[in-house]
Design an enzyme around this catalytic site. Structure first.
Site, mmCIF file in Angstrom:
data_model
loop_
_atom_site.group_PDB
_atom_site.id
_atom_site.type_symbol
_atom_site.label_atom_id
_atom_site.label_comp_id
_atom_site.label_asym_id
_atom_site.label_seq_id
_atom_site.Cartn_x
_atom_site.Cartn_y
_atom_site.Cartn_z
ATOM 1 N N GLY A 182 0.820 -1.204 0.000
ATOM 2 C CA GLY A 182 0.000 0.000 0.000
ATOM 3 C C GLY A 182 0.852 1.251 0.000
ATOM 4 N N GLU A 183 0.189 2.349 -0.315
ATOM 5 C CA GLU A 183 0.866 3.648 -0.362
ATOM 6 C C GLU A 183 0.018 4.675 0.360
ATOM 7 O OE1 GLU A 183 2.356 7.009 -3.634
ATOM 8 O OE2 GLU A 183 1.552 5.074 -4.298
ATOM 9 N N GLY A 184 0.637 5.406 1.260
ATOM 10 C CA GLY A 184 -0.041 6.486 1.957
ATOM 11 C C GLY A 184 0.491 7.824 1.499
ATOM 12 N N GLY A 185 0.020 8.872 2.146
ATOM 13 C CA GLY A 185 0.462 10.201 1.756
ATOM 14 C C GLY A 185 1.938 10.432 1.999
ATOM 15 N N MET A 186 2.474 9.759 3.026
ATOM 16 C CA MET A 186 3.864 10.019 3.401
ATOM 17 C C MET A 186 4.796 8.826 3.231
ATOM 18 S SD MET A 186 3.314 12.374 6.810
ATOM 19 C CE MET A 186 2.293 11.151 7.630
ATOM 20 N N ASP A 199 -5.656 8.669 16.577
ATOM 21 C CA ASP A 199 -6.245 8.402 15.258
ATOM 22 C C ASP A 199 -6.813 6.983 15.217
ATOM 23 O OD1 ASP A 199 -7.039 9.043 12.676
ATOM 24 O OD2 ASP A 199 -5.171 8.348 11.769
ATOM 25 N N LYS A 236 7.636 -0.444 6.566
ATOM 26 C CA LYS A 236 7.102 0.891 6.302
ATOM 27 C C LYS A 236 8.271 1.840 6.085
ATOM 28 C CE LYS A 236 3.878 4.293 8.285
ATOM 29 N NZ LYS A 236 2.947 4.545 9.430
#
Length: 378
Positions: free
Chosen positions: A54-58, A170, A76
């Site tokens: 997966g890919e997140g914003g950061m 969160d 990560k």
């Protein structure tokens, strides 16, 4: 078939390419990886990314292999364009520090973290979770027992975090992963401590007046951007998750983040209306409402307190289930009465027959006495 990401020669998956010391990776994994990926390279001297998860914003999350033991890990890494952003870089390091402080069945485990000298990337190597996020399960039918088990697992994770002075900030269904242990039991795992607040941290990574978190699960004090967020904010988020499990939807929704956050602060709590076929104990409904109070001091203080109440509710549900499944035994007196009625109706000695027998015995006795008197006179 597997290919070396560097020289494009073909070889066996997982083996080291003799040309450049990269590791052979599946062609399908290479085809879906973005430019500048780390597939096949060795990170931290022992972790080899084999597949992009997966890919997140950061950052990116890879499925990697730990050499030489061959263990699968979740790797990560921070994206290159954020390596020079001190706030984001420090937040990445703080997440690793937060996870490293804890060791708990319901929290993802950290194996290693640091700066890789060869690639220049920051990384975290964590346990690889083979399961699915809680978010995928919320709209499906969920039994009361499973609902309580998941809630207790999340509360136990929060209790561990709060004990170590860590506030998640969160918590949401996407950050709770459901996996199976070696006995096949479902275990919720809390992950992604990227917004975590650590007690004793000397450097602030957030600014007053700026809200951090996910609007649907954000406590009112978070939505207002207040400082000094406490463990009660995590309790609120857990309350929203439990509400969603019971009712099938979040308590507050809207067309944009600001509308949702405004409702978190100002809108009254919607009534807890369980999904069709679900009949939770009243105490569980009360707990959900208690966790979602607007003022932090009106909620339970931390995950440990929520866990205690959940355990009491679960014990009550289990006891009620045992009582319902136990055989119904008639009281001894009722059994005797029944037996007596059966005898009376099936030829046994009834009341009328009993009086006839008594009367006959008395008459026979009187006759005997009279006969004795006559004999005496003679």
């Amino acid at each position: 078939m597997a290919t070396c990401p560097q020289c494009r020669s073909v070889g066996d998956r997982g083996r080291e390419c003799p040309n450049d010391n990269f590791t052979f990776v599946d062609d399908t994994a290479l085809a879906t990886a973005p430019d500048g990926h780390l597939l096949g390279q060795t990170i931290g001297r022992k972790f080899v990314p084999m597949e992009l998860l997966g890919e997140g914003g950061m950052g990116y999350i890879y499925k990697a292999i730990q050499k030489p033991v061959g263990r699968a890990v979740a790797l990560k890494v921070l994206k290159d364009n954020f390596m020079h952003d001190s706030v984001i870089r420090d937040r990445f390091l703080r997440e690793a520090e937060a996870i490293a402080r804890m060791s708990h069945r319901n929290i993802v485990m950290l194996f290693d973290s640091g700066l890789d000298e060869g690639t220049g990337v920051l990384y975290m190597a964590m346990e690889y979770l083979n399961g699915r996020p809680l978010a995928d399960e919320l709209r499906q039918h969920m039994s009361l027992k499973r609902m309580l088990d998941i809630s207790m697992g999340i509360a136990a994770a929060l209790a561990e975090a709060h004990k170590h002075g860590i506030i998640h900030r969160d918590l949401k269904p996407e950050n709770v992963f459901l996996v199976r242990d070696e006995l096949g039991q479902e275990v919720p795992k809390v992950l992604d401590f990227g917004f975590a607040r650590l007690q004793g941290a000397t450097k602030k990574l957030t600014q007053a007046g700026i809200a951090f978190g996910t609007p649907h699960y954000m406590a009112p004090e978070q939505a207002m951007g207040l400082e000094g967020i406490s463990a009660a904010a995590d309790v609120y988020a857990l309350g929203v998750i439990m509400y969603e499990m019971v009712c099938g939807d979040v308590p507050y929704d809207g067309t944009n983040a600001m509308e949702i956050m405004n409702k978190q602060v100002n809108a009254p709590l919607p009534k807890v209306v369980p999904k069709a076929g679900l009949n939770p104990p009243h105490k569980f409904v009360q707990l959900v409402e208690s966790c979602m109070q607007k003022e932090p001091e009106d909620r339970l203080a931390d995950g440990s307190q929520v866990l205690t109440v959940l355990q009491q509710i679960a014990e009550g549900v289990e006891q009620a289930s045992m009582n319902l499944s136990a055989p119904m035994l008639a009281p001894q007196g009722n059994a005797n009465n029944t037996k007596f009625r059966q005898q009376s109706s099936t030829g046994g000695v009834g009341a009328k027959q009993m009086w006839l027998l008594v009367g006959g015995a008395v008459a026979f006795l009187l006759l005997g006495i009279l006969l004795a008197l006559v004999i005496t006179r003679l």
